[in-house]
Scaffold this motif. Structure first.
Motif, PDB file in Angstrom:
ATOM      1  N   ASN A 163       0.870  -1.175   0.000  1.00  0.00           N
ATOM      2  CA  ASN A 163       0.000   0.000   0.000  1.00  0.00           C
ATOM      3  C   ASN A 163       0.905   1.223   0.000  1.00  0.00           C
ATOM      4  N   VAL A 164       0.522   2.237  -0.749  1.00  0.00           N
ATOM      5  CA  VAL A 164       1.275   3.492  -0.786  1.00  0.00           C
ATOM      6  C   VAL A 164       0.375   4.577  -0.224  1.00  0.00           C
ATOM      7  N   ARG A 165       0.871   5.287   0.801  1.00  0.00           N
ATOM      8  CA  ARG A 165       0.121   6.391   1.400  1.00  0.00           C
ATOM      9  C   ARG A 165       0.497   7.707   0.732  1.00  0.00           C
ATOM     10  N   ASP A 166      -0.476   8.575   0.607  1.00  0.00           N
ATOM     11  CA  ASP A 166      -0.255   9.957   0.165  1.00  0.00           C
ATOM     12  C   ASP A 166       0.509  10.051  -1.156  1.00  0.00           C
ATOM     13  N   LEU A 167       0.052   9.310  -2.149  1.00  0.00           N
ATOM     14  CA  LEU A 167       0.667   9.360  -3.477  1.00  0.00           C
ATOM     15  C   LEU A 167       0.031  10.496  -4.272  1.00  0.00           C
ATOM     16  N   ARG A 168       0.851  11.405  -4.747  1.00  0.00           N
ATOM     17  CA  ARG A 168       0.363  12.574  -5.478  1.00  0.00           C
ATOM     18  C   ARG A 168       0.285  12.278  -6.972  1.00  0.00           C
ATOM     19  N   PHE A 169      -0.856  12.620  -7.559  1.00  0.00           N
ATOM     20  CA  PHE A 169      -1.072  12.507  -8.998  1.00  0.00           C
ATOM     21  C   PHE A 169      -1.240  13.906  -9.562  1.00  0.00           C
ATOM     22  N   GLU A 170      -0.721  14.131 -10.758  1.00  0.00           N
ATOM     23  CA  GLU A 170      -0.857  15.438 -11.388  1.00  0.00           C
ATOM     24  C   GLU A 170      -2.329  15.753 -11.606  1.00  0.00           C
ATOM     25  N   ALA A 171      -2.673  16.966 -11.504  1.00  0.00           N
ATOM     26  CA  ALA A 171      -4.000  17.528 -11.785  1.00  0.00           C
ATOM     27  C   ALA A 171      -5.079  17.147 -10.776  1.00  0.00           C
ATOM     28  N   ILE A 172      -4.911  16.051 -10.028  1.00  0.00           N
ATOM     29  CA  ILE A 172      -5.951  15.681  -9.066  1.00  0.00           C
ATOM     30  C   ILE A 172      -5.465  15.705  -7.632  1.00  0.00           C
ATOM     31  N   TRP A 194       8.806   5.935  -8.418  1.00  0.00           N
ATOM     32  CA  TRP A 194       9.637   5.824  -7.221  1.00  0.00           C
ATOM     33  C   TRP A 194       8.962   6.649  -6.142  1.00  0.00           C
ATOM     34  N   VAL A 195       8.681   6.025  -4.995  1.00  0.00           N
ATOM     35  CA  VAL A 195       8.018   6.704  -3.885  1.00  0.00           C
ATOM     36  C   VAL A 195       8.884   6.569  -2.636  1.00  0.00           C
ATOM     37  N   PRO A 196       8.771   7.514  -1.686  1.00  0.00           N
ATOM     38  CA  PRO A 196       9.563   7.407  -0.457  1.00  0.00           C
ATOM     39  C   PRO A 196       9.253   6.106   0.282  1.00  0.00           C
ATOM     40  N   ARG A 197      10.281   5.471   0.786  1.00  0.00           N
ATOM     41  CA  ARG A 197      10.126   4.176   1.443  1.00  0.00           C
ATOM     42  C   ARG A 197       9.195   4.246   2.650  1.00  0.00           C
ATOM     43  N   ASP A 198       9.197   5.363   3.367  1.00  0.00           N
ATOM     44  CA  ASP A 198       8.352   5.465   4.567  1.00  0.00           C
ATOM     45  C   ASP A 198       6.868   5.624   4.256  1.00  0.00           C
ATOM     46  N   THR A 199       6.492   5.741   2.972  1.00  0.00           N
ATOM     47  CA  THR A 199       5.070   5.805   2.599  1.00  0.00           C
ATOM     48  C   THR A 199       4.534   4.452   2.150  1.00  0.00           C
ATOM     49  N   VAL A 200       5.375   3.413   2.174  1.00  0.00           N
ATOM     50  CA  VAL A 200       5.010   2.095   1.665  1.00  0.00           C
ATOM     51  C   VAL A 200       4.913   1.087   2.810  1.00  0.00           C
ATOM     52  N   THR A 201       3.797   0.338   2.840  1.00  0.00           N
ATOM     53  CA  THR A 201       3.637  -0.755   3.802  1.00  0.00           C
ATOM     54  C   THR A 201       3.233  -2.015   3.043  1.00  0.00           C
TER      55      THR A 201
END
Length: 124
Positions: free
Chosen positions: A67-76, A108-115
């Motif tokens: 699971n990825v927390r707080d993933l930012r998508f363009e425009a939304i 690529w996402v920060p490791r601390d946002t992944v569980t």
């Protein structure tokens, strides 16, 4: 797997679509829908960390459910929770494959946002 990790153009730019394991840049990431073809669907790309900040990547084999927390998508903007698969990792980042919006995306996402997560058993 490591061939994908060394692709020179993934991870840069705001709009990306997956082509042959690497990410290519487009002014508008769009995908054709249907065989008759007139309709296009805008794909909102997930933001990815800059390559120079991820360190030395290594593959995750087999890919792991995450699971990825707080993933930012363009425009939304930011989504609080996205299911994904981890396919590579470094000390500070995880390379995830996301199927949100029905199209494969990688970031690529920060490791601390992944569980890690477990797949729900299938109901046949």
């Amino acid at each position: 797997m490591l061939k994908n990790l060394t692709c020179p153009n993934w991870g840069y730019g705001r709009r990306r679509v997956s082509v042959g394991g690497c990410l290519e840049h487009h002014d508008h990431a769009r995908a054709q829908v249907g065989s008759s073809g007139a309709q296009e669907v805008l794909i909102h790309a997930a933001e990815s960390m800059p390559l120079d900040s991820i360190g030395i990547p290594e593959p995750v084999d087999p890919p792991q459910c995450v699971n990825v927390r707080d993933l930012r998508f363009e425009a939304i903007g930011m989504l609080p929770f996205v299911k994904a698969f981890a396919v590579a990792r470094s000390d500070v980042a995880v390379y995830v494959e996301i199927a949100w919006q029905g199209r494969l995306q990688r970031a690529w996402v920060p490791r601390d946002t992944v569980t890690t997560r477990k797949l729900t058993p299938r109901r046949d």
